[in-house]
Write a protein that holds these residues in place. Structure first.
Motif, mmCIF file in Angstrom:
data_model
loop_
_atom_site.group_PDB
_atom_site.id
_atom_site.type_symbol
_atom_site.label_atom_id
_atom_site.label_comp_id
_atom_site.label_asym_id
_atom_site.label_seq_id
_atom_site.Cartn_x
_atom_site.Cartn_y
_atom_site.Cartn_z
ATOM 1 N N GLU A 172 12.316 7.828 -13.217
ATOM 2 C CA GLU A 172 13.608 8.511 -14.017
ATOM 3 C C GLU A 172 13.656 7.527 -14.979
ATOM 4 O O GLU A 172 13.360 7.925 -16.210
ATOM 5 C CB GLU A 172 15.145 8.162 -12.905
ATOM 6 N N GLN A 173 13.545 6.154 -14.636
ATOM 7 C CA GLN A 173 13.162 5.025 -16.211
ATOM 8 C C GLN A 173 12.086 5.239 -16.592
ATOM 9 O O GLN A 173 11.848 5.117 -18.098
ATOM 10 C CB GLN A 173 13.141 3.816 -15.481
ATOM 11 N N THR A 174 10.992 5.502 -16.104
ATOM 12 C CA THR A 174 9.471 5.395 -16.458
ATOM 13 C C THR A 174 8.826 6.904 -16.320
ATOM 14 O O THR A 174 8.054 6.724 -17.207
ATOM 15 C CB THR A 174 8.059 4.483 -15.850
ATOM 16 N N GLU A 175 9.569 8.043 -15.985
ATOM 17 C CA GLU A 175 8.795 9.025 -15.906
ATOM 18 C C GLU A 175 7.303 9.405 -15.197
ATOM 19 O O GLU A 175 6.549 9.791 -15.896
ATOM 20 C CB GLU A 175 8.811 9.486 -17.727
ATOM 21 N N ILE A 176 7.564 8.095 -14.596
ATOM 22 C CA ILE A 176 5.960 8.393 -14.553
ATOM 23 C C ILE A 176 6.368 7.726 -12.660
ATOM 24 O O ILE A 176 7.498 6.835 -11.500
ATOM 25 C CB ILE A 176 4.873 6.876 -14.416
ATOM 26 N N ASP A 177 5.926 9.358 -11.763
ATOM 27 C CA ASP A 177 6.465 9.190 -10.049
ATOM 28 C C ASP A 177 5.278 7.915 -9.539
ATOM 29 O O ASP A 177 3.982 7.853 -9.033
ATOM 30 C CB ASP A 177 5.667 10.326 -9.648
ATOM 31 N N ILE A 178 5.833 7.315 -9.129
ATOM 32 C CA ILE A 178 5.097 5.148 -8.204
ATOM 33 C C ILE A 178 4.771 5.556 -7.375
ATOM 34 O O ILE A 178 4.022 5.126 -6.392
ATOM 35 C CB ILE A 178 6.533 4.309 -8.564
ATOM 36 N N ARG A 179 5.386 6.683 -6.258
ATOM 37 C CA ARG A 179 5.308 7.419 -4.847
ATOM 38 C C ARG A 179 3.535 7.497 -5.039
ATOM 39 O O ARG A 179 2.856 8.166 -3.456
ATOM 40 C CB ARG A 179 6.141 8.217 -4.335
ATOM 41 N N SER A 180 3.083 8.478 -5.932
ATOM 42 C CA SER A 180 2.084 8.339 -6.483
ATOM 43 C C SER A 180 0.659 7.801 -6.706
ATOM 44 O O SER A 180 1.451 6.111 -6.947
ATOM 45 C CB SER A 180 1.912 9.367 -7.469
ATOM 46 N N PHE A 181 -0.191 7.269 -6.271
ATOM 47 C CA PHE A 181 -1.527 6.503 -6.047
ATOM 48 C C PHE A 181 -1.384 6.181 -8.310
ATOM 49 O O PHE A 181 -1.476 5.097 -7.721
ATOM 50 C CB PHE A 181 -2.813 7.041 -5.323
ATOM 51 N N GLU A 182 -1.843 6.851 -8.437
ATOM 52 C CA GLU A 182 -2.133 6.571 -9.933
ATOM 53 C C GLU A 182 -0.525 6.543 -10.756
ATOM 54 O O GLU A 182 -1.034 5.548 -11.374
ATOM 55 C CB GLU A 182 -2.530 8.390 -10.825
ATOM 56 N N GLY A 183 0.575 7.322 -10.208
ATOM 57 C CA GLY A 183 1.024 6.232 -11.072
ATOM 58 C C GLY A 183 1.682 4.787 -10.109
ATOM 59 O O GLY A 183 2.156 4.089 -11.408
ATOM 60 N N ALA A 184 1.409 4.450 -9.277
ATOM 61 C CA ALA A 184 1.725 3.013 -8.921
ATOM 62 C C ALA A 184 0.373 2.341 -9.061
ATOM 63 O O ALA A 184 0.972 0.459 -9.954
ATOM 64 C CB ALA A 184 1.268 3.082 -7.358
ATOM 65 N N MET A 185 -0.343 2.294 -9.251
ATOM 66 C CA MET A 185 -1.164 1.506 -9.814
ATOM 67 C C MET A 185 -1.303 1.074 -11.306
ATOM 68 O O MET A 185 -1.532 0.460 -11.687
ATOM 69 C CB MET A 185 -2.390 3.034 -9.970
ATOM 70 N N PHE A 186 -1.080 2.456 -12.222
ATOM 71 C CA PHE A 186 -0.252 2.490 -13.773
ATOM 72 C C PHE A 186 0.990 1.539 -13.459
ATOM 73 O O PHE A 186 0.589 0.514 -14.331
ATOM 74 C CB PHE A 186 0.122 3.590 -14.565
ATOM 75 N N LEU A 187 1.163 1.277 -13.022
ATOM 76 C CA LEU A 187 2.429 0.893 -13.669
ATOM 77 C C LEU A 187 2.331 -0.292 -12.320
ATOM 78 O O LEU A 187 2.611 -1.410 -13.560
ATOM 79 C CB LEU A 187 3.936 0.912 -12.403
ATOM 80 N N TYR A 188 2.099 -0.655 -11.351
ATOM 81 C CA TYR A 188 1.556 -2.721 -11.204
ATOM 82 C C TYR A 188 -0.434 -3.050 -12.026
ATOM 83 O O TYR A 188 0.318 -4.516 -11.922
ATOM 84 C CB TYR A 188 0.096 -1.924 -9.605
ATOM 85 N N THR A 189 -1.011 -2.341 -12.403
ATOM 86 C CA THR A 189 -1.554 -2.783 -13.530
ATOM 87 C C THR A 189 -0.972 -3.937 -14.718
ATOM 88 O O THR A 189 -0.905 -4.565 -14.830
ATOM 89 C CB THR A 189 -2.717 -2.320 -14.440
ATOM 90 N N LEU A 190 0.038 -2.739 -15.338
ATOM 91 C CA LEU A 190 0.793 -3.407 -16.411
ATOM 92 C C LEU A 190 1.341 -4.572 -15.960
ATOM 93 O O LEU A 190 1.743 -5.137 -17.021
ATOM 94 C CB LEU A 190 1.901 -1.865 -16.812
ATOM 95 N N LEU A 191 2.342 -4.554 -15.185
ATOM 96 C CA LEU A 191 3.307 -5.575 -14.551
ATOM 97 C C LEU A 191 2.073 -6.769 -14.308
ATOM 98 O O LEU A 191 2.678 -8.061 -14.266
ATOM 99 C CB LEU A 191 3.358 -5.480 -12.831
ATOM 100 N N LEU A 192 1.257 -6.778 -13.906
ATOM 101 C CA LEU A 192 0.083 -7.913 -14.055
ATOM 102 C C LEU A 192 -0.435 -8.631 -15.312
ATOM 103 O O LEU A 192 -0.512 -9.614 -15.030
ATOM 104 C CB LEU A 192 -0.953 -7.516 -13.193
ATOM 105 N N VAL A 193 -0.552 -7.055 -16.116
ATOM 106 C CA VAL A 193 -0.793 -7.626 -17.576
ATOM 107 C C VAL A 193 0.266 -8.431 -18.530
ATOM 108 O O VAL A 193 -0.421 -9.156 -19.708
ATOM 109 C CB VAL A 193 -2.125 -7.263 -18.056
ATOM 110 N N ALA A 194 1.191 -7.793 -18.007
ATOM 111 C CA ALA A 194 2.227 -8.557 -18.761
ATOM 112 C C ALA A 194 3.326 -9.791 -19.049
ATOM 113 O O ALA A 194 2.836 -10.372 -18.076
ATOM 114 C CB ALA A 194 3.783 -7.453 -18.681
ATOM 115 N N ASN A 252 0.615 -1.084 -0.134
ATOM 116 C CA ASN A 252 0.085 -0.419 -0.154
ATOM 117 C C ASN A 252 0.970 1.198 -0.035
ATOM 118 O O ASN A 252 0.253 2.040 0.540
ATOM 119 C CB ASN A 252 -0.859 0.237 1.216
ATOM 120 N N LEU A 253 1.912 0.777 -1.223
ATOM 121 C CA LEU A 253 2.863 2.156 -1.311
ATOM 122 C C LEU A 253 3.795 3.013 0.227
ATOM 123 O O LEU A 253 4.341 4.177 0.186
ATOM 124 C CB LEU A 253 2.131 3.599 -1.912
ATOM 125 N N ASN A 254 4.012 1.414 1.720
ATOM 126 C CA ASN A 254 4.267 2.189 3.127
ATOM 127 C C ASN A 254 5.677 2.126 2.026
ATOM 128 O O ASN A 254 6.097 0.701 2.052
ATOM 129 C CB ASN A 254 3.791 1.125 3.544
#
Length: 277
Positions: free
Chosen positions: A255-277, A229-231
Motif C-alpha cells: 500500500e505504501q510503495t504501490e510495489i507488490d513485494i510478494r512478487s520477485f521483481e517487486g522484492a528485488m527492486f525494494l531490496y536493492t534500493l534498501l541496500l544502496v540507501a 527467499n520470500l518465504n
C-alpha cells in the motif's frame, strides 16, 4: 547541432516557446530536451526529411484535451487523484502518415477511456484510466506493429498507480524508456532496475521516493522477507511474528510503495534500493 541550425536558418529559428508554439512553426526537440521551432514557409521537403532523421519533431496541434494532457505531463508536478498507468512507445523513422495510422490502431486496441498522447513524431504515450490491457496482448500487438509497419521500436509498461504525481511518474518512465534496448517491451520494475545502475541521480530519487518514507519496521520486513527467499513462514519466524501479523506488514508495504513485494521483481527492486540507501 543547434548552433549549426541557427547559422543555417538564422532569424527563422526560435527557441522561445512564446514564439514557436504557433501554427507558423515546425517544432523539434534535441536529445537533451531543448526545443526549437523553424518557420514552416522556409522549410523545403528535403530539409524536412533531413530534420526528421536528425531530431524528433514535436507534435503541437491536437484536440484541446490532448493538449491539456501534454501540458500536464510537461509540468514540474501534476497530481492525479484517479488510478492511471502509462504505456510508452518509441519508434524509429516514423513518418507522418504512418504515425496517423499507428494512432488509429492504438485507439482501437486500448480501452475507450484511455488517452493516446503524441509527444513527438516518433514517440507517444498511452494513459490508461480504467481497464488495462494485458501484457501478453501488448506483446502480440507490438509484434504485429513491427511486422506490419516494418519498423523498429520499444515499449515500456509503466507502473499502475492509484493516484500520485503524473508528471514526475512520466519523467521517470521516459528516462527508463531511453535506456531500454531497441526491439524490447519491458515492465516498469526491470526498466527501473537498469536505470538505477546507470544513473546515480535517478537512484537517489528512487531511494527518496520508495525507501526514505518507510519506518524502521518496514525496512526490517523488506530485509527479512528477501533474505528468507520470500518465504512468509520463515520470515515470520525470524521476526518473531505471527504469520497474520507479517501478512499485514506485507500488505502495508504494498500500500505504501504501490510495489507488490510478494512478487520477485517487486522484492528485488525494494531490496536493492534498501541496500544502496
Amino acid at each position: 547541432m543547434l548552433h549549426q541550425l541557427t547559422v543555417l536558418f538564422k532569424d527563422h529559428l526560435s527557441t522561445d516557446p512564446t514564439v514557436y508554439c504557433t501554427d507558423k512553426y515546425t517544432v523539434y526537440q534535441l536529445a537533451d530536451g531543448l526545443r526549437f521551432g523553424i518557420e514552416n514557409t522556409i522549410l523545403t521537403p528535403r530539409e524536412l526529411d533531413l530534420l526528421n532523421l536528425l531530431v524528433e519533431r514535436v507534435v503541437t496541434s491536437e484536440s484541446d484535451q490532448i493538449v491539456t494532457w501534454r501540458r500536464r505531463l510537461e509540468q514540474p508536478s501534476s497530481e492525479e487523484a484517479h488510478p492511471f498507468r502509462m504505456i510508452h512507445f518509441l519508434f524509429e523513422q516514423l513518418d507522418v502518415r504512418t504515425g496517423e495510422d499507428l494512432q488509429q490502431l492504438l485507439t482501437s486496441f486500448f480501452h475507450p477511456s484511455s488517452w493516446i498522447i503524441p509527444l513527438t513524431s516518433n514517440r507517444l504515450v498511452v494513459i490508461e484510466r480504467e481497464d488495462s490491457v494485458s501484457e501478453n496482448d501488448l506483446h502480440d500487438f507490438f509484434t504485429a506493429l513491427q511486422s506490419d509497419f516494418l519498423m523498429d521500436g520499444k515499449v515500456l509498461i509503466g507502473q499502475q498507480r492509484q493516484s500520485g504525481d503524473l508528471a514526475a511518474q512520466f519523467r521517470l518512465e521516459q528516462a527508463a524508456l531511453r535506456e531500454l534496448p531497441l526491439l524490447h517491451i519491458e515492465r516498469f520494475l526491470p526498466a527501473l532496475m537498469r536505470l538505477t545502475l546507470l544513473s546515480n541521480e535517478v537512484r537517489d530519487d528512487l531511494i527518496e521516493r520508495f525507501i526514505t518514507p518507510l519506518e524502521r519496521e518496514s525496512r526490517e520486513t523488506i530485509d527479512a522477507f528477501c533474505r528468507a527467499n520470500l518465504n512468509v513462514s520463515l520470515t515470520a519466524k525470524h521476526l518473531f511474528l505471527h504469520r497474520n501479523s507479517l501478512q499485514y506488514r506485507l500488505d502495508r508495504l504494498t500500500e505504501q510503495t504501490e510495489i507488490d513485494i510478494r512478487s520477485f521483481e517487486g522484492a528485488m527492486f525494494l531490496y536493492t534500493l534498501l541496500l544502496v540507501a
